[in-house]
Write a protein that holds these residues in place. Structure first.
Motif, PDB file in Angstrom:
ATOM      1  N   UNK A   1       0.981  -1.286   0.064  1.00 41.30           N
ATOM      2  CA  UNK A   1      -0.272  -0.004   0.109  1.00 41.30           C
ATOM      3  C   UNK A   1       0.804   1.306  -0.025  1.00 41.30           C
ATOM      4  N   UNK A   2       2.180   1.069  -0.492  1.00 41.80           N
ATOM      5  CA  UNK A   2       2.929   2.229  -0.377  1.00 41.80           C
ATOM      6  C   UNK A   2       2.285   3.173  -1.290  1.00 41.80           C
ATOM      7  N   UNK A   3       2.619   4.799  -0.867  1.00 40.92           N
ATOM      8  CA  UNK A   3       1.801   5.791  -1.874  1.00 40.92           C
ATOM      9  C   UNK A   3       3.008   6.330  -2.857  1.00 40.92           C
ATOM     10  N   UNK A   4       2.466   6.199  -3.989  1.00 40.89           N
ATOM     11  CA  UNK A   4       3.283   6.664  -5.247  1.00 40.89           C
ATOM     12  C   UNK A   4       2.837   7.782  -5.856  1.00 40.89           C
ATOM     13  N   UNK A   5       3.744   8.814  -6.359  1.00 48.13           N
ATOM     14  CA  UNK A   5       3.279  10.055  -6.856  1.00 48.13           C
ATOM     15  C   UNK A   5       2.534   9.922  -8.174  1.00 48.13           C
ATOM     16  N   UNK A   6       3.018   8.809  -8.790  1.00 52.97           N
ATOM     17  CA  UNK A   6       2.543   8.375  -9.977  1.00 52.97           C
ATOM     18  C   UNK A   6       2.710   6.952 -10.407  1.00 52.97           C
ATOM     19  N   UNK A   7       2.171   6.230 -11.183  1.00 46.36           N
ATOM     20  CA  UNK A   7       2.344   4.928 -11.627  1.00 46.36           C
ATOM     21  C   UNK A   7       2.346   5.039 -13.078  1.00 46.36           C
ATOM     22  N   UNK A   8       3.513   4.498 -13.734  1.00 46.20           N
ATOM     23  CA  UNK A   8       3.611   4.862 -15.227  1.00 46.20           C
ATOM     24  C   UNK A   8       3.696   3.140 -15.816  1.00 46.20           C
ATOM     25  N   UNK A   9       2.989   2.796 -16.631  1.00 41.85           N
ATOM     26  CA  UNK A   9       3.263   1.207 -17.294  1.00 41.85           C
ATOM     27  C   UNK A   9       3.494   1.381 -18.816  1.00 41.85           C
ATOM     28  N   UNK A  10       4.396   0.376 -19.138  1.00 40.70           N
ATOM     29  CA  UNK A  10       4.813   0.082 -20.559  1.00 40.70           C
ATOM     30  C   UNK A  10       4.861  -1.341 -20.654  1.00 40.70           C
ATOM     31  N   UNK A  11       4.385  -1.296 -22.022  1.00 33.29           N
ATOM     32  CA  UNK A  11       4.912  -2.632 -22.792  1.00 33.29           C
ATOM     33  C   UNK A  11       5.989  -3.046 -23.086  1.00 33.29           C
ATOM     34  N   UNK A  12       6.904  -3.607 -22.442  1.00 34.14           N
ATOM     35  CA  UNK A  12       8.165  -3.828 -23.075  1.00 34.14           C
ATOM     36  C   UNK A  12       8.341  -4.631 -24.166  1.00 34.14           C
ATOM     37  N   UNK A  13       7.507  -5.516 -24.647  1.00 27.13           N
ATOM     38  CA  UNK A  13       7.695  -6.122 -25.753  1.00 27.13           C
ATOM     39  C   UNK A  13       7.498  -5.196 -26.993  1.00 27.13           C
ATOM     40  N   UNK A  14       6.782  -3.887 -27.005  1.00 31.23           N
ATOM     41  CA  UNK A  14       6.805  -3.054 -27.798  1.00 31.23           C
ATOM     42  C   UNK A  14       8.233  -2.045 -28.004  1.00 31.23           C
ATOM     43  N   UNK A  15       8.957  -2.097 -27.062  1.00 29.09           N
ATOM     44  CA  UNK A  15      10.102  -1.254 -26.960  1.00 29.09           C
ATOM     45  C   UNK A  15      11.318  -1.836 -27.849  1.00 29.09           C
ATOM     46  N   UNK A  16      11.590  -0.979 -28.957  1.00 28.30           N
ATOM     47  CA  UNK A  16      12.784  -1.361 -29.762  1.00 28.30           C
ATOM     48  C   UNK A  16      13.849  -0.986 -29.178  1.00 28.30           C
ATOM     49  N   UNK A  17      15.029  -1.327 -29.706  1.00 27.00           N
ATOM     50  CA  UNK A  17      16.314  -0.738 -29.023  1.00 27.00           C
ATOM     51  C   UNK A  17      16.182   0.866 -29.547  1.00 27.00           C
ATOM     52  N   UNK A  18      16.616   1.778 -28.521  1.00 25.63           N
ATOM     53  CA  UNK A  18      16.357   3.094 -28.903  1.00 25.63           C
ATOM     54  C   UNK A  18      17.621   3.883 -29.015  1.00 25.63           C
ATOM     55  N   UNK A  19      17.637   5.084 -29.739  1.00 27.04           N
ATOM     56  CA  UNK A  19      18.836   5.842 -29.900  1.00 27.04           C
ATOM     57  C   UNK A  19      18.399   7.401 -29.661  1.00 27.04           C
ATOM     58  N   UNK A  20      19.036   7.899 -28.633  1.00 29.44           N
ATOM     59  CA  UNK A  20      18.969   9.270 -28.402  1.00 29.44           C
ATOM     60  C   UNK A  20      19.463  10.023 -29.121  1.00 29.44           C
ATOM     61  N   UNK A  21      19.168  10.986 -29.777  1.00 25.21           N
ATOM     62  CA  UNK A  21      19.574  11.907 -30.654  1.00 25.21           C
ATOM     63  C   UNK A  21      20.139  12.984 -29.859  1.00 25.21           C
ATOM     64  N   UNK A  22      21.195  13.858 -30.549  1.00 29.41           N
ATOM     65  CA  UNK A  22      21.633  14.926 -30.110  1.00 29.41           C
ATOM     66  C   UNK A  22      20.478  16.063 -29.737  1.00 29.41           C
ATOM     67  N   UNK A  23      20.638  16.635 -28.603  1.00 29.31           N
ATOM     68  CA  UNK A  23      21.414  17.073 -27.585  1.00 29.31           C
ATOM     69  C   UNK A  23      20.839  16.705 -26.133  1.00 29.31           C
ATOM     70  N   UNK A  24      19.818  15.776 -26.223  1.00 29.90           N
ATOM     71  CA  UNK A  24      19.396  15.537 -24.853  1.00 29.90           C
ATOM     72  C   UNK A  24      18.953  13.993 -24.732  1.00 29.90           C
ATOM     73  N   UNK A  25      19.194  13.308 -23.817  1.00 32.85           N
ATOM     74  CA  UNK A  25      19.046  11.967 -23.632  1.00 32.85           C
ATOM     75  C   UNK A  25      17.459  11.644 -23.923  1.00 32.85           C
ATOM     76  N   UNK A  26      16.611  12.600 -23.656  1.00 35.62           N
ATOM     77  CA  UNK A  26      15.035  12.355 -23.955  1.00 35.62           C
ATOM     78  C   UNK A  26      14.860  12.500 -25.488  1.00 35.62           C
ATOM     79  N   UNK A  27      15.738  12.884 -26.320  1.00 37.54           N
ATOM     80  CA  UNK A  27      15.398  12.934 -27.687  1.00 37.54           C
ATOM     81  C   UNK A  27      15.602  11.620 -28.527  1.00 37.54           C
ATOM     82  N   UNK A  28      14.743  10.605 -28.072  1.00 36.29           N
ATOM     83  CA  UNK A  28      14.602   9.353 -28.349  1.00 36.29           C
ATOM     84  C   UNK A  28      13.963   9.015 -29.498  1.00 36.29           C
ATOM     85  N   UNK A  29      14.477   7.965 -30.398  1.00 34.08           N
ATOM     86  CA  UNK A  29      13.769   7.214 -31.645  1.00 34.08           C
ATOM     87  C   UNK A  29      14.323   5.661 -31.387  1.00 34.08           C
ATOM     88  N   UNK A  30      12.937   4.895 -31.910  1.00 31.39           N
ATOM     89  CA  UNK A  30      13.311   3.635 -32.080  1.00 31.39           C
ATOM     90  C   UNK A  30      14.204   3.306 -33.069  1.00 31.39           C
TER      91      UNK A  30
END
Lengths: 166, 417
Positions: free
Chosen positions: B251-280
């Motif tokens: 019953x721990x309290x979480x600020x958010x719960x975020x769920x992903x389907x890992x089967x759909x996650x391809x190898x990722x590449x983060x483009x310049x100049x931020x780690x969040x700038x990702x593409x499959x």
């Protein structure tokens, strides 16, 4: 130093490599670091900056590495404080610990332009844009952090506390 | 309580803490390196304490610009060596060295349930062991070295659940890059990240270290895994002391719960100049590269090298590409040697280096010129991160970095014939 001067404005996610590139981390004296402050994203910053000037940035200023060289370089460059929408966690601690004041106000960031002249009253968190006449209020610090700020940084705060305990 | 809250409560003498509480936490390990220690030492001396709180809980590692790259770096490293010697700290010289975040777990110093603070942002790596570990600046570390305690705000926790089984070439690097791409570089600002789900249960320790390592790239304060069989197997015969295993309450309290389907996650590449700038990887397009770096505190462990070797075995690096491989520690280097991985790398035309952070932060051992592009298994692709401000860094997993080295452009391992 008065907290009053011209604005140097930057965008979102200004990282610590942009503030002081790692190739200069073979040095740690603030004045040496200040000579390269913001170099990779704003090559003239060091020539332009005058004592008292203020950096205004969007969200997540100071993200990336834990290098304390970043707030030290900013402070030694003459910048008197940084106003942002939000700050990265480690940078925030480092700035408080080393005596570089940070002010959080999205409204101020929206209403201050590059080159404006701004004055900041740290005691009240009041930010006045002298170029437009508008004033803004920064989010207050928790009491715990105010103690560190009022002591002049973390080292002074701990010294005071440990003397008191002896 | 969440895992983070339980560990922090136990370290400040309270039965319960909640997100937002200010606490003073006792530290089990205090870490710094050749870049951050010099300032920490200066500030420690300014504090005026004659001794450190406990020399057996303070670790210094020369890894960023070591083996020393120039006179200034040598001077900083010497300052650290001298201080470590004078105070009898735990110190790893180059002959037994490695990247700090690789060797602290490897040598059984980082353990579940501990609070570890380090003057390096990637200190969060130890979260893979169910440790509350977080990066701080040198002044905080100076105070922790003196007093053994550090002030902290208890972070809220965001729970990430990765359902399903990821594909053959999708690893911890891809799960974390995908997550950062989704939530942004400040998506977990001031928060602890907790990783759960089927894909996590099946992830080896090396993949978990990779994920915890990059929590900071989402602004996170810590990136935590629950201790399970894989953790206990890793610790067996390695742990240098006793440890306590904590787990999040149901019953721990979480600020958010975020769920992903890992089967759909391809190898990722983060483009310049931020780690969040990702593409499959399938949407990367034609990006020619000059260099490929495999290593770092993110991806310099044995499983990472095995993955790179699977792709490089019997193949050749494109003659226009510099492929640089850096095992994360002397131990990993030795294991890789025994398994024949080093021979595979050298025969493929890659350069193999002694362990160092080196090129990741544009220090040495693979700096980029203006206009050059590098695919790298490291953690940051900021402007000028690996050299010239007009160079570019693309972040990826070791299999992608190896495949890209062969093909001379960013490519997935399945494209290598």
């Amino acid at each position: 130093m008065p907290h009053k001067g011209k604005i140097h404005k930057y965008g979102d996610n200004i990282d610590t490599d942009a503030i002081i590139a790692a190739r200069y981390l073979n040095m740690h004296e603030p004045r040496e670091l200040a000579a390269h402050c913001m170099e990779d994203i704003d090559a003239d910053f060091v020539q332009r900056v005058k004592p008292g000037d203020i950096i205004v940035a969007e969200s997540n200023f100071g993200c990336g590495s834990s290098r304390e060289h970043a707030p030290s370089a900013i402070k030694a460059s003459g910048i008197s404080c940084v106003i942002g929408k939000s700050f990265a966690r480690i940078f925030f601690r480092n700035a408080i610990n080393t005596g570089l004041p940070l002010l959080e106000s999205a409204e101020a960031v929206e209403n201050i332009k590059q080159g404006d002249t701004v004055e900041v009253d740290l005691a009240t968190g009041t930010i006045t844009n002298l170029s437009s006449g508008k004033t803004f209020k920064a989010k207050p610090y928790p009491d715990f952090m105010m103690e560190i700020i009022n002591a002049g940084g973390l080292i002074e705060h701990i010294r005071k506390k440990s003397v008191g305990a002896r | 309580m969440t895992l983070a809250e339980k560990i922090l409560a136990a370290h400040c003498g309270k039965d319960k803490v909640s997100a937002g509480d200010f606490i003073s936490a006792k530290c089990d390990l205090v870490l710094s390196n050749d870049i951050t220690a010099p300032i920490a030492i200066r500030e420690f001396e300014r504090l005026g304490f004659p001794h450190v709180f406990d020399p057996n809980k303070i670790v210094m590692v020369p890894d960023h610009f070591c083996p020393n790259k120039d006179i200034q770096s040598a001077t900083q490293a010497a300052m650290m060596r001298e201080f470590a010697g004078k105070h009898g700290l735990i110190y790893f010289e180059v002959g037994e060295m490695g990247i700090e975040h690789v060797i602290l777990p490897e040598k059984g110093l980082a353990l579940p349930g501990q609070v570890i603070v380090g003057a390096d942002s990637h200190t969060c790596t130890y979260g893979a062991l169910g440790t509350f570990a977080t990066g701080m600046g040198s002044t905080d570390i100076a105070v922790a070295m003196a007093t053994g305690e550090i002030w902290m705000k208890v972070p809220p926790t965001i729970k990430f659940v990765y359902h399903g089984k990821p594909g053959k070439w999708t690893g911890g690097k891809d799960l974390i890059l995908y997550t950062i791409g989704d939530i942004g570089v400040d998506g977990a600002l001031y928060s602890a990240m907790e990783f759960h789900g089927e894909a996590i249960n099946n992830l080896g320790m090396d993949g978990r270290f990779t994920m915890s390592n990059m929590a900071i790239e989402a602004g996170g304060k810590a990136g935590l895994f629950q201790v399970d069989g894989a953790t206990l197997r890793y610790l067996k015969g390695r742990a240098r002391g006793k440890y306590t295993v904590y787990a999040s309450d149901v019953d721990a309290e979480y600020a958010r719960v975020i769920e992903y389907d890992a089967a759909k996650i391809e190898p990722q590449v983060a483009f310049p100049h931020l780690p969040s700038n990702t593409r499959p990887i399938s949407l990367v397009g034609n990006v020619a590269i000059d260099q490929s770096v495999i290593g770092s505190c993110t991806n310099g462990r044995l499983d990472d090298l095995r993955l790179a070797a699977r792709v490089l075995k019997g193949r050749k690096v494109d003659p226009h590409v510099r492929c640089i491989i850096l095992p994360g520690s002397q131990q990993i280097y030795l294991e890789a040697l025994k398994e024949g991985l080093i021979e595979i790398f050298i025969r493929a035309g890659a350069a193999v280096s002694t362990p160092t952070c080196g090129p990741c932060l544009g220090g040495h051992m693979g700096i980029l010129a203006a206009g050059e592009r590098c695919v790298s298994t490291t953690n940051r692709n900021f402007v000028g991160r690996m050299g010239h401000p007009r160079s570019e860094v693309y972040l990826a997993n070791p299999a992608v970095a190896a495949a890209s080295a062969i093909l001379g452009r960013i490519a997935g391992p399945e494209e290598v014939k």
